[in-house]
Design a protein around this motif. Structure first.
Motif, PDB file in Angstrom:
ATOM      1  N   LEU A 152      28.487  76.336  63.689  1.00 12.80           N
ATOM      2  CA  LEU A 152      29.445  77.280  64.519  1.00 12.80           C
ATOM      3  C   LEU A 152      28.930  77.447  65.815  1.00 12.80           C
ATOM      4  O   LEU A 152      29.761  77.439  66.672  1.00 12.80           O
ATOM      5  CB  LEU A 152      29.422  78.587  63.803  1.00 12.80           C
ATOM      6  N   LEU A 163      37.320  75.094  65.446  1.00  9.59           N
ATOM      7  CA  LEU A 163      36.927  76.430  65.492  1.00  9.59           C
ATOM      8  C   LEU A 163      37.772  76.987  66.693  1.00  9.59           C
ATOM      9  O   LEU A 163      37.977  78.081  66.793  1.00  9.59           O
ATOM     10  CB  LEU A 163      35.622  76.137  66.142  1.00  9.59           C
ATOM     11  N   ALA A 164      38.193  76.419  67.796  1.00  7.44           N
ATOM     12  CA  ALA A 164      39.016  76.844  68.912  1.00  7.44           C
ATOM     13  C   ALA A 164      40.381  77.205  68.153  1.00  7.44           C
ATOM     14  O   ALA A 164      40.909  78.086  68.818  1.00  7.44           O
ATOM     15  CB  ALA A 164      39.152  75.644  70.067  1.00  7.44           C
ATOM     16  N   ARG A 193      41.222  84.725  67.229  1.00  9.18           N
ATOM     17  CA  ARG A 193      40.228  85.875  67.147  1.00  9.18           C
ATOM     18  C   ARG A 193      40.852  87.148  67.634  1.00  9.18           C
ATOM     19  O   ARG A 193      42.030  87.185  68.283  1.00  9.18           O
ATOM     20  CB  ARG A 193      39.059  85.455  68.069  1.00  9.18           C
ATOM     21  N   GLY A 201      30.878  83.594  65.100  1.00  6.82           N
ATOM     22  CA  GLY A 201      30.064  83.771  66.054  1.00  6.82           C
ATOM     23  C   GLY A 201      30.982  83.947  67.315  1.00  6.82           C
ATOM     24  O   GLY A 201      32.149  84.025  67.442  1.00  6.82           O
ATOM     25  N   ALA A 202      30.256  83.861  68.494  1.00  7.97           N
ATOM     26  CA  ALA A 202      30.867  83.715  69.747  1.00  7.97           C
ATOM     27  C   ALA A 202      31.871  82.667  69.924  1.00  7.97           C
ATOM     28  O   ALA A 202      32.083  81.620  69.313  1.00  7.97           O
ATOM     29  CB  ALA A 202      29.929  83.644  70.889  1.00  7.97           C
ATOM     30  N   GLN A 203      33.207  82.901  70.557  1.00 11.79           N
ATOM     31  CA  GLN A 203      34.322  82.003  70.727  1.00 11.79           C
ATOM     32  C   GLN A 203      33.579  80.801  71.446  1.00 11.79           C
ATOM     33  O   GLN A 203      32.977  81.045  72.440  1.00 11.79           O
ATOM     34  CB  GLN A 203      35.143  82.842  71.367  1.00 11.79           C
ATOM     35  N   GLN A 204      34.168  79.712  71.169  1.00  8.02           N
ATOM     36  CA  GLN A 204      33.667  78.258  72.054  1.00  8.02           C
ATOM     37  C   GLN A 204      34.206  78.343  73.209  1.00  8.02           C
ATOM     38  O   GLN A 204      35.460  78.575  73.371  1.00  8.02           O
ATOM     39  CB  GLN A 204      34.081  77.254  70.956  1.00  8.02           C
TER      40      GLN A 204
END
Lengths: 248, 268, 286
Positions: free
Chosen positions: A228, A240-241, A245, B265-268
């Motif tokens: 991550l 991941l992107a 969020r 976790g933190a945004q990439q």
């Protein structure tokens, strides 16, 4: 300690179109593992192989060092006792005509496990946070989240070492999902969980290790926090992107 | 004038109220999220807004869509409203598209309907050109192939793009999208959300986006309404509702969503 | 647990509106069953004795009149109930034994075997039940009550097999079957614990319908002289015997007709009513 090792496993329904290429990984006792991928990634196929529903076209799956053999009854009995499963849709995974007692008793009965079945069932119900009186009711009397708890009770009643969870929280509402993830986390103190999911957030919340699959290949594998924080493969980065969020 | 003004809407079946005293206002060009879990009545509310409630469900209260009272309106009147005023995109594009009709023809239908409505007959050439235009608008690749394909021959993400193109082709003032990305992969979802935001802004449409997924709603909406068991628990701008939720239920949802976020976790 | 959503009570199950259907069906079938059992011990008259004039209309002495030999028609119709129920039950039992076995087998079979079995069922179903039954009766040489039952049972078994195969396949695709397999359940245990209980409600409804069809088919066989031979007073034979005198003594045909129709309707209503009784998801929850 290695529980299951998957060694250069390939699979295809026909020779021309393999859905899984040369996949290797190990499931360690006490380390929850997440298999993450989108449709066509081969994650469901891996699950079928691990459930003993299909045979690899090539490669070997070992359980406690012994190669898996679907024809070896004694081995499969031991394997089934150690490896149980939970499925995505709690509406289809419980037989509507059986009472909760019979549903949860199935592994005990099928694997001819000795002992007080009634007590084991009541303990399993308590472990998943359901009242004992659920035992004499039918699945349709429960909500989706409760049904998934019943399915979990069935998976843990024989005290397996590993539970294979196939998108086990994806069909649930958010508020239910977080509670089932908490429950799984709780259960994983005693039982290892292998979670197959497209949902990185859920996998991240539950699993210490992650395997990222794309088109039947492992593109990245390792400790969850490492992957991550520092995703190496472009596909992992894209995945991941893509996860939406909450606004900061 | 508000584009959609729902006031004190109650939807009953038998003795049970599935939606209770719900109010919601959408101004032209606004992007509104309707958040709720299963059984919250979010989809029913959207169906009621365009007079598509299944038989047996009785709406009470007032729904003004572009100034027209929807409750009690004749089917004729509603037909005129649907499409011209509001168009729908559903969760599962495979069931929303006719499996036996080529994509090109499916997209041509709402275009031809709009021309008929406007009282002008468009030639075949003109309609085909418009089909291409809308398929381009939703960023589909290889348009010639897709126009001649059947729904099962293209991917889920492409099907949803086609469904959006069909909705766009109506040139509606309000686009209602009911869980349009729930059936899609994560990476495809991200693309579709991006597309929807861009289109809505560029075409000047209002958007009613229905979902159970808070971060997804946050991606496309400016305002949200949170429904629980048919009742509005909280309404307001996304930032304030998600940033400092007032109601217990909203807090719980926001905490749950934030927990999965934190795990990532933190945004990439 | 004070959960908000997770533990919320599910919507109460819908109340079954079919109790009336079931009651009427039970009464009609029960009446026939009672009469059938009664004939084992007592009948108003000796069915073969000439107890009145020929072709008498209904009277207090002969509720349904008499036939052309002066025998009491009501007595014969009562015995006809017994024969109809025997034929229906026997044919359905044979059809169930053969059909369910083959249907489940096909559902579990490899692709090729399944295709072969499915095609066989379809071909057998394409033959009219009656024609198939006639072939079987012809093959057994002498027409007897048993040959009629066997013939109808075999003819109906293809319908049962096809239905069983489709229903079983649908159940086998459910996750609870995969769950049972991964729990370690054997195939026989899956069949008896999951597949049969889940297809039973639909099957039993079909059995009740086939029961009615078997009764009609037997009447047709008897009418053609291929059913139970005399002295078995099959309704079909009564109808056939009344054919020649239907204008002068219509009641000879009307009475067995009413008996036949009432039992078949009763069976159909029973079938409809049964559908909900065996299904826990449709029962009213407490």
């Amino acid at each position: 300690m290695t529980l299951i090792s998957v060694d250069s496993v390939a699979f295809g329904y026909s020779r021309k179109e393999p859905v899984l290429h040369d996949v290797s990984f190990t499931v360690k006792k006490g380390v929850n593992l997440g298999l993450v991928g989108e449709s066509g990634s081969g994650k469901s196929t891996i699950l079928k192989l691990l459930l003993g529903l299909e045979r690899p076209s090539s490669g070997v799956i070992r359980f406690e060092g012994q190669p898996m053999n679907l024809n070896d009854r004694e081995f499969m009995r031991r394997y089934r006792r150690a490896v149980q499963a939970v499925f995505q849709d709690p509406y289809s995974s419980l037989d509507p005509r059986q009472k909760v007692e019979a549903i949860i008793a199935e592994p005990l009965r099928a694997l001819k496990i000795p002992g007080d079945h009634r007590a084991a069932i009541e303990q399993a119900l308590a472990d998943v946070g359901l009242p004992v009186d659920a035992i004499s009711r039918y699945p349709h009397e429960f909500s989706g989240g409760q049904r998934q708890r019943i399915a979990l009770a069935r998976a843990i009643v024989a005290r397996p070492q590993l539970v294979l969870a196939d998108e086990a929280v994806s069909a649930l509402d958010l508020s239910t999902r977080i509670r089932i993830v908490d429950l799984l986390k709780d259960l994983s103190k005693a039982i290892t969980i292998l979670l197959v999911s497209h949902d990185l957030g859920v996998v991240a919340a539950l699993c210490e290790e992650i395997i990222i699959l794309e088109k039947g290949r492992i593109v990245e594998a390792g400790r969850t926090e490492d992957i991550l924080a520092r995703p190496q493969h472009p596909y992992t980065r894209k995945l991941l992107a893509s996860v939406p969020r909450m606004p900061a | 004038m508000s584009l959609l003004r729902i006031e004190n809407l109650t939807i009953r079946t038998g003795g049970q109220a599935l939606v209770k005293d719900m109010s919601l206002v959408i101004e032209p060009g606004a992007r509104v999220g309707l958040i709720g879990e299963s059984g919250s009545g979010k989809s029913l509310t959207a169906l009621a807004a365009i007079g598509l409630l299944p038989p047996g469900l009785k709406p009470e209260g007032s729904i003004l869509l572009d100034g027209v009272q929807v409750i009690g309106a004749s089917e004729e009147k509603l037909k005129a409203l649907r499409g011209r005023t509001a168009a729908f995109v559903f969760q599962e594009p495979l069931t929303a598209l006719d499996p036996l009709m080529k994509i090109g023809r499916q997209v041509a239908e709402p275009i031809a309907r709009r021309h008929r409505r406007d009282g002008r007959s468009a030639g075949r050439q003109e309609i085909v050109a418009e089909v291409r235009h809308y398929l381009e608008r939703v960023a589909l690749p290889d348009i010639d192939r897709i126009m001649n394909a059947y729904p099962f021959q293209i991917s889920g993400g492409q099907r949803q793009r086609v469904a959006i193109a069909m909705a766009l082709a109506c040139r509606p003032k309000l686009l209602i999208a009911d869980e349009p990305t729930t059936a899609l992969d994560v990476t495809t979802q991200a693309e579709i959300l991006e597309l929807l935001s861009t289109l809505v802004r560029e075409e000047g449409m209002a958007l009613l986006f229905i979902s159970h997924d808070l971060p997804v709603v946050a991606k496309v909406a400016e305002e949200v309404t949170v429904l629980r068991r048919g009742q509005v628990v909280e309404q307001g701008p996304v930032r304030s509702v998600f940033g400092s939720p007032q109601h217990e239920y909203t807090k719980m949802l926001v905490d749950a969503a934030a927990a999965f976020d934190r795990a990532l976790g933190a945004q990439q | 647990m004070t959960d908000l959503v997770d533990l919320q009570a599910p919507a109460p199950a819908r109340r079954t509106p079919r109790s009336l259907t079931l009651s009427v069906g039970l009464v009609l079938v029960g009446l026939h069953l009672f009469v059938a059992l009664l004939t084992l011990f007592w009948t108003p008259y000796d069915p073969t004795a000439m107890t009145g004039g020929r072709l008498e209309p209904p009277s207090w002495a002969h509720w349904a009149g008499t036939d052309r030999l002066g025998r009491d028609l009501f007595t014969q119709i009562m015995i006809g109930s017994r024969i109809a129920l025997t034929v229906g039950a026997g044919a359905v039992a044979i059809a169930a034994a053969i059909g369910v076995t083959l249907g489940v087998l096909a559902a579990f079979a490899t692709r090729t075997l399944d295709d072969v079995l499915a095609a066989t069922f379809d071909i057998l179903i394409a033959f009219p039940t009656l024609l198939l039954a006639m072939l079987v009766v012809a093959a057994t040489d002498t027409a007897s009550l048993f040959s009629a039952i066997l013939a109808l049972g075999i003819a109906i078994s293809a319908i049962v097999a096809r239905l069983t195969r489709i229903l079983a396949k649908r159940v086998l695709a459910m996750d609870y079957i995969t769950a049972a397999r991964t729990a370690g359940s054997s195939w026989p245990s899956i069949v008896f614990r999951h597949v049969l209980p889940n297809i039973w409600p639909t099957l039993s409804v079909n059995f009740a319908l086939q029961f009615g069809i078997a009764i009609i088919a037997e009447a047709s066989l008897s009418y053609l002289g291929l059913g139970a031979p005399p002295p078995n007073a099959s309704w079909g034979r009564l109808l056939q015997e009344a054919q020649g005198t239907v204008y002068t003594a219509p009641f000879g045909a009307v009475a067995p007709g009413i008996a036949l129709v009432s039992l078949v309707i009763g069976m159909n209503l029973l079938a409809d009513g049964l559908r909900d009784v065996g299904d826990p998801t449709r029962r009213r929850s407490r």
